[in-house]
Design a protein around this motif. Sequence first.
Motif, mmCIF file in Angstrom:
data_model
loop_
_atom_site.group_PDB
_atom_site.id
_atom_site.type_symbol
_atom_site.label_atom_id
_atom_site.label_comp_id
_atom_site.label_asym_id
_atom_site.label_seq_id
_atom_site.Cartn_x
_atom_site.Cartn_y
_atom_site.Cartn_z
ATOM 1 N N UNK A 1 -4.219 19.979 -13.079
ATOM 2 C CA UNK A 1 -3.313 18.885 -13.695
ATOM 3 C C UNK A 1 -2.092 19.764 -13.889
ATOM 4 N N UNK A 2 -2.198 21.089 -14.649
ATOM 5 C CA UNK A 2 -1.152 21.557 -14.898
ATOM 6 C C UNK A 2 -0.379 22.350 -13.923
ATOM 7 N N UNK A 3 -1.157 22.903 -13.211
ATOM 8 C CA UNK A 3 -0.663 23.563 -11.761
ATOM 9 C C UNK A 3 -0.016 22.546 -10.834
ATOM 10 N N UNK A 4 -0.194 21.171 -10.614
ATOM 11 C CA UNK A 4 0.386 20.212 -9.909
ATOM 12 C C UNK A 4 1.505 19.906 -10.659
ATOM 13 N N UNK A 5 1.671 19.732 -11.905
ATOM 14 C CA UNK A 5 2.956 19.444 -12.274
ATOM 15 C C UNK A 5 3.943 20.452 -12.416
ATOM 16 N N UNK A 6 3.664 21.657 -12.704
ATOM 17 C CA UNK A 6 4.498 22.680 -12.608
ATOM 18 C C UNK A 6 4.820 23.015 -10.984
ATOM 19 N N UNK A 7 4.102 22.821 -10.144
ATOM 20 C CA UNK A 7 4.486 22.745 -8.820
ATOM 21 C C UNK A 7 5.482 21.796 -8.575
ATOM 22 N N UNK A 8 5.498 20.365 -8.984
ATOM 23 C CA UNK A 8 6.488 19.373 -8.795
ATOM 24 C C UNK A 8 7.801 19.831 -9.333
ATOM 25 N N UNK A 9 7.681 20.455 -10.580
ATOM 26 C CA UNK A 9 8.967 21.097 -11.358
ATOM 27 C C UNK A 9 9.649 21.876 -10.533
ATOM 28 N N UNK A 10 8.997 22.791 -9.822
ATOM 29 C CA UNK A 10 9.336 23.878 -8.979
ATOM 30 C C UNK A 10 10.228 23.440 -7.644
#
Length: 260
Positions: free
Chosen positions: A155-164
């Motif tokens: 969850x957190x990795x997916x969201x952070x990747x989207x932000x990047x």
Amino acid sequence: MDLDLAGRSYVVTGASSGVGLATAALLLGEGAHVVACARDGDRLAAALRPLPRAQGARVVAGGCDVLDADGVAAFVASAAEELGGLDGVVNNAGRSLLAPAAETTREQWHEEFDLKIFGVLNTVRAAEPYLRRAAAPSVVNVNAILARQPESRLAATSAARAALLNLTRTLSADLAPIRVNSVCLGLVDTGQWRRRHEAAGVPDSYEEWTGALAADRGVALGRLGRAEEVAYPIVALLSPRASYITGASIDVGGGVARYV
């Protein structure tokens, strides 16, 4: 094809293993100078030492945490002075947090976004003055297909990747004519997956386990990728021959993407 990289200098973060190390190896083979950093300087030095390099290619390496803005700035400035400038950056430092949203702590959310966003911004900001003086400057952010295709167990990795991914598009406009692009990887055979296999404690061999994993994740090519298969598009985007590509995202995932 000559990628016109010989004599140019490129920062590669997270260069001690996996995609970062494979990218450094490919750059050195093309005759480029590599400014390599990773948190564990000794491990980095040991990993870089055996890499073959074209005549004239140099390595400047050191222990550096991309979350330490002052440390990154000092390291980049020192390397740029030693090499006479910088031509590009590969933002590769990263990791994945295997946890659903309900089991991810506030601190873990912050850690994921700090690394994916501020780890990139710290490095780009440190390198920008030197890139502005380069003839063909380029930045490549190593991201993941998770940026467009989130997984609940990450969850957190997916969201952070989207932000990047979003940030990369913004930087491509704000930093122009410095080119800024993304390479989004799928399942790549790195130490991270080998550690997960060991932790799983299953009787299957690593090859059997990863084959089943690829099938479960819908990887069309039926296997995990190799680090060098990700390194090639990274280096191709760094090349001056890709001079009209910016704000783009290339998937390297064996056909895993389920989005249009």
